[in-house]
Design a protein around this motif. Structure first.
Motif, PDB file in Angstrom:
ATOM      1  N   SER A   1      14.204  -3.247 -17.234  1.00 28.74           N
ATOM      2  CA  SER A   1      12.990  -3.899 -16.746  1.00 28.74           C
ATOM      3  C   SER A   1      12.419  -3.079 -15.600  1.00 28.74           C
ATOM      4  CB  SER A   1      13.279  -5.333 -16.275  1.00 28.74           C
ATOM      5  OG  SER A   1      14.207  -5.323 -15.209  1.00 28.74           O
ATOM      6  N   ALA A   2      11.123  -3.296 -15.308  1.00 29.68           N
ATOM      7  CA  ALA A   2      10.447  -2.512 -14.273  1.00 29.68           C
ATOM      8  C   ALA A   2       9.844  -3.421 -13.216  1.00 29.68           C
ATOM      9  CB  ALA A   2       9.348  -1.652 -14.908  1.00 29.68           C
ATOM     10  N   SER A   3      10.036  -3.055 -11.971  1.00 33.72           N
ATOM     11  CA  SER A   3       9.423  -3.781 -10.859  1.00 33.72           C
ATOM     12  C   SER A   3       8.477  -2.853 -10.115  1.00 33.72           C
ATOM     13  CB  SER A   3      10.485  -4.306  -9.896  1.00 33.72           C
ATOM     14  OG  SER A   3      11.285  -5.291 -10.513  1.00 33.72           O
ATOM     15  N   ILE A   4       7.317  -3.396  -9.726  1.00 35.77           N
ATOM     16  CA  ILE A   4       6.286  -2.627  -9.043  1.00 35.77           C
ATOM     17  C   ILE A   4       5.985  -3.295  -7.699  1.00 35.77           C
ATOM     18  CG2 ILE A   4       3.811  -2.039  -9.111  1.00 35.77           C
ATOM     19  CD1 ILE A   4       5.382  -0.238 -10.862  1.00 35.77           C
ATOM     20  N   LEU A   5       5.798  -2.486  -6.680  1.00 31.24           N
ATOM     21  CA  LEU A   5       5.463  -3.028  -5.370  1.00 31.24           C
ATOM     22  C   LEU A   5       4.009  -3.465  -5.335  1.00 31.24           C
ATOM     23  CD1 LEU A   5       6.335  -3.588  -2.450  1.00 31.24           C
ATOM     24  CD2 LEU A   5       5.570  -1.265  -1.877  1.00 31.24           C
ATOM     25  N   GLY A   6       3.795  -4.728  -5.026  1.00 31.26           N
ATOM     26  CA  GLY A   6       2.449  -5.238  -4.813  1.00 31.26           C
ATOM     27  C   GLY A   6       2.086  -5.133  -3.350  1.00 31.26           C
ATOM     28  N   LYS A   7       1.122  -5.946  -2.916  1.00 30.32           N
ATOM     29  CA  LYS A   7       0.705  -5.890  -1.512  1.00 30.32           C
ATOM     30  C   LYS A   7       1.848  -6.267  -0.580  1.00 30.32           C
ATOM     31  CE  LYS A   7      -2.767  -7.599   1.751  1.00 30.32           C
ATOM     32  NZ  LYS A   7      -1.854  -8.171   2.745  1.00 30.32           N
ATOM     33  N   ASN A   8       2.601  -7.305  -0.964  1.00 30.44           N
ATOM     34  CA  ASN A   8       3.611  -7.831  -0.049  1.00 30.44           C
ATOM     35  C   ASN A   8       5.028  -7.865  -0.608  1.00 30.44           C
ATOM     36  OD1 ASN A   8       1.854  -8.537   2.169  1.00 30.44           O
ATOM     37  ND2 ASN A   8       1.034 -10.164   0.872  1.00 30.44           N
ATOM     38  N   TYR A   9       5.187  -7.761  -1.927  1.00 32.08           N
ATOM     39  CA  TYR A   9       6.537  -7.854  -2.470  1.00 32.08           C
ATOM     40  C   TYR A   9       6.603  -7.181  -3.835  1.00 32.08           C
ATOM     41  CZ  TYR A   9       4.406 -11.838  -4.944  1.00 32.08           C
ATOM     42  OH  TYR A   9       3.577 -12.645  -5.687  1.00 32.08           O
ATOM     43  N   LEU A  10       7.842  -6.828  -4.204  1.00 34.82           N
ATOM     44  CA  LEU A  10       8.086  -6.240  -5.518  1.00 34.82           C
ATOM     45  C   LEU A  10       7.953  -7.307  -6.588  1.00 34.82           C
ATOM     46  CD1 LEU A  10      11.143  -4.051  -4.609  1.00 34.82           C
ATOM     47  CD2 LEU A  10       9.133  -3.163  -5.767  1.00 34.82           C
ATOM     48  N   LYS A  11       7.351  -6.927  -7.713  1.00 38.68           N
ATOM     49  CA  LYS A  11       7.151  -7.875  -8.810  1.00 38.68           C
ATOM     50  C   LYS A  11       7.575  -7.231 -10.116  1.00 38.68           C
ATOM     51  CE  LYS A  11       5.615 -11.472 -11.091  1.00 38.68           C
ATOM     52  NZ  LYS A  11       6.335 -11.132 -12.319  1.00 38.68           N
ATOM     53  N   GLN A  12       8.428  -7.941 -10.851  1.00 40.06           N
ATOM     54  CA  GLN A  12       8.785  -7.461 -12.187  1.00 40.06           C
ATOM     55  C   GLN A  12       7.575  -7.592 -13.093  1.00 40.06           C
ATOM     56  OE1 GLN A  12      12.504  -8.879 -13.936  1.00 40.06           O
ATOM     57  NE2 GLN A  12      11.497  -8.950 -15.933  1.00 40.06           N
ATOM     58  N   VAL A  13       7.212  -6.496 -13.742  1.00 41.30           N
ATOM     59  CA  VAL A  13       6.072  -6.479 -14.653  1.00 41.30           C
ATOM     60  C   VAL A  13       6.603  -6.272 -16.063  1.00 41.30           C
ATOM     61  CG1 VAL A  13       3.907  -5.355 -15.240  1.00 41.30           C
ATOM     62  CG2 VAL A  13       4.584  -5.579 -12.845  1.00 41.30           C
ATOM     63  N   ASP A  14       6.106  -7.055 -16.997  1.00 43.79           N
ATOM     64  CA  ASP A  14       6.681  -7.086 -18.340  1.00 43.79           C
ATOM     65  C   ASP A  14       6.276  -5.898 -19.197  1.00 43.79           C
ATOM     66  OD1 ASP A  14       8.003  -9.738 -18.099  1.00 43.79           O
ATOM     67  OD2 ASP A  14       5.948 -10.378 -17.740  1.00 43.79           O
ATOM     68  N   VAL A  15       5.007  -5.498 -19.125  1.00 43.65           N
ATOM     69  CA  VAL A  15       4.507  -4.349 -19.891  1.00 43.65           C
ATOM     70  C   VAL A  15       3.750  -3.458 -18.914  1.00 43.65           C
ATOM     71  CG1 VAL A  15       3.067  -3.585 -21.818  1.00 43.65           C
ATOM     72  CG2 VAL A  15       4.303  -5.756 -21.967  1.00 43.65           C
ATOM     73  N   ILE A  16       4.055  -2.187 -18.934  1.00 44.10           N
ATOM     74  CA  ILE A  16       3.524  -1.320 -17.876  1.00 44.10           C
ATOM     75  C   ILE A  16       3.292   0.100 -18.386  1.00 44.10           C
ATOM     76  CG2 ILE A  16       5.879  -0.850 -17.091  1.00 44.10           C
ATOM     77  CD1 ILE A  16       4.808  -0.595 -14.256  1.00 44.10           C
ATOM     78  N   MET A  17       2.269   0.748 -17.825  1.00 45.52           N
ATOM     79  CA  MET A  17       2.053   2.181 -17.976  1.00 45.52           C
ATOM     80  C   MET A  17       1.912   2.759 -16.577  1.00 45.52           C
ATOM     81  SD  MET A  17      -0.700   2.631 -21.100  1.00 45.52           S
ATOM     82  CE  MET A  17      -1.214   4.176 -20.328  1.00 45.52           C
ATOM     83  N   THR A  18       2.766   3.731 -16.248  1.00 45.73           N
ATOM     84  CA  THR A  18       2.711   4.324 -14.922  1.00 45.73           C
ATOM     85  C   THR A  18       3.285   5.731 -14.963  1.00 45.73           C
ATOM     86  OG1 THR A  18       3.273   3.982 -12.577  1.00 45.73           O
ATOM     87  CG2 THR A  18       4.970   3.439 -14.200  1.00 45.73           C
ATOM     88  N   ASP A  19       2.920   6.528 -13.978  1.00 50.70           N
ATOM     89  CA  ASP A  19       3.436   7.885 -13.837  1.00 50.70           C
ATOM     90  C   ASP A  19       3.270   8.272 -12.372  1.00 50.70           C
ATOM     91  OD1 ASP A  19       4.509  10.344 -14.469  1.00 50.70           O
ATOM     92  OD2 ASP A  19       2.644  11.207 -15.196  1.00 50.70           O
ATOM     93  N   TRP A  20       4.055   9.223 -11.897  1.00 49.12           N
ATOM     94  CA  TRP A  20       3.952   9.585 -10.478  1.00 49.12           C
ATOM     95  C   TRP A  20       2.603  10.231 -10.169  1.00 49.12           C
ATOM     96  CZ3 TRP A  20       3.181  14.480  -8.496  1.00 49.12           C
ATOM     97  CH2 TRP A  20       3.374  15.545  -9.354  1.00 49.12           C
ATOM     98  N   GLN A  21       1.961  10.877 -11.146  1.00 52.28           N
ATOM     99  CA  GLN A  21       0.659  11.493 -10.915  1.00 52.28           C
ATOM    100  C   GLN A  21      -0.455  10.452 -10.749  1.00 52.28           C
ATOM    101  OE1 GLN A  21       0.407  14.142 -14.385  1.00 52.28           O
ATOM    102  NE2 GLN A  21       0.296  15.847 -12.957  1.00 52.28           N
TER     103      GLN A  21
END
Length: 347
Positions: A140-160
């Motif tokens: 599973s993947a968690s992403i930092l929001g404004k104030n807290y980390l949130k597990q996101v169910d479907v995601i597309m991300t890259d460091w760039q």
């Protein structure tokens, strides 16, 4: 001589074997159909593959998977990821992936693709034989929001690019009066948290709802659907929201709700508790998978009970277009080409 005890296989591990086969059957040899069509009004539109969705939704019913296992909602996540690959996004770009490990950073995937064949095999063995590698792979993947980390169910991300697409999914098959308000309230908070840190990411929310609510608690159904529509019109919330109205036979037992919202543990997302190990491999024997898929409970999506604003096809089209509109023309070339292929045939 004592008989050896075989290790138990988790419900989620069994579900992945069936999910993977369904998705593979829908995209033979990895070739995905183009989801874009010209609708009866002559406009370019997204046409979701509902046959595949209905097959996926039959898996947790067959397994009698409780909500706490995460499997009922996972069927929706698998379908969304499959649809995004149909739209032309890369097989490693969309999480959860169609193979273990489900979360694999794109730089790692590119490293493996560019490595010598012998090293490729070693890296592949390392990645696929472990349930997870801390800081590299995960279920599973968690992403930092404004104030807290949130597990996101479907995601597309890259460091760039940072996060480009974030979709949260919820599912409710029973206990409508008890949990409906909590789930909508939670979704508002999640949207605000993620949108404020990632304003350019396509942010979406999909809600799976069993159709029995329409007869058992019609007032709550009307209220919930109205809130879902409003949630997709907020300037600082989701770019699009979606309703999947799920119908299956009364003799089929609904996933046990167990008085929880879903299988997500916010303390795990925040890093305050460790993520439980999830046996993701190996899959079950091919013959067993074939037999199970032939016996899946019948599931139907009630399209006439879904408002146009919450249509899954409209939702997917909106999300794909937002990703494309927010990136340079040199990125996501296959996704752009799939749209052009259909649009150019008419315009």
């Amino acid at each position: 001589m004592p008989t050896a005890t075989l290790p138990s296989v988790s419900v989620k591990t069994r579900a992945w074997a069936y999910f993977d086969r369904i998705v593979a059957d829908a995209a033979l040899d990895g070739a995905h159909s183009n989801p874009w069509i010209i609708d009866p009004e002559g406009l370019l539109a997204y046409a979701a593959d509902f046959d595949t969705l209905e097959r996926l939704l039959g898996v947790p019913l067959y397994l009698k998977a409780a909500t706490t296992t995460g499997v009922p909602a996972l069927a929706l996540d698998v379908w969304l990821s499959y649809e995004l690959r149909r739209a032309g996004f890369g097989k490693d770009a969309v999480w959860p992936r169609a193979a273990h490990p489900r979360i694999l950073p794109q730089p790692v995937a590119k490293l493996m693709d560019g490595a010598p064949k012998r090293l490729q095999a070693e890296i592949s063995r390392l990645l696929t034989t472990k349930t997870s590698i801390q800081g590299v792979t995960s279920s599973s993947a968690s992403i930092l929001g404004k104030n807290y980390l949130k597990q996101v169910d479907v995601i597309m991300t890259d460091w760039q690019t940072g996060p480009e697409l974030l979709i949260s999914t919820k599912r409710m098959d029973s206990s409508f009066g008890k949990n409906a308000a909590n789930r909508v309230e939670e979704s508002y908070g999640d949207a605000k948290n993620l949108r404020l840190r990632h304003p350019l990411a396509a942010l979406g929310f999909l809600f799976g709802l069993r159709s029995t609510i329409l007869d058992e608690e019609p007032d709550k159904a009307e209220w919930l659907i109205d809130l879902l529509e409003k949630l997709g019109r907020e300037d600082d919330a989701y770019h699009a929201t979606c309703l999947v109205m799920i119908e299956y036979g009364g003799s089929v037992e609904a996933p046990a709700d167990d008085d929880v919202l879903d299988a997500e543990n916010p303390l795990v997302s925040a890093g305050l508790e460790s993520e439980p190990e999830d046996e993701d491999v190996p899959s079950e024997p091919s013959s067993d998978v074939d037999a199970v898929l032939a016996a899946l409970p019948a599931v139907k999506i009630l399209h006439d009970k879904i408002p146009a604003a919450l249509s899954p096809s409209r939702f997917l089209g909106t999300m794909v277009r937002r990703v494309i509109d927010a990136t340079p023309v040199t990125m996501h070339r296959e996704a752009r080409a799939r749209i052009r292929e259909v649009a150019d045939s008419v315009y």
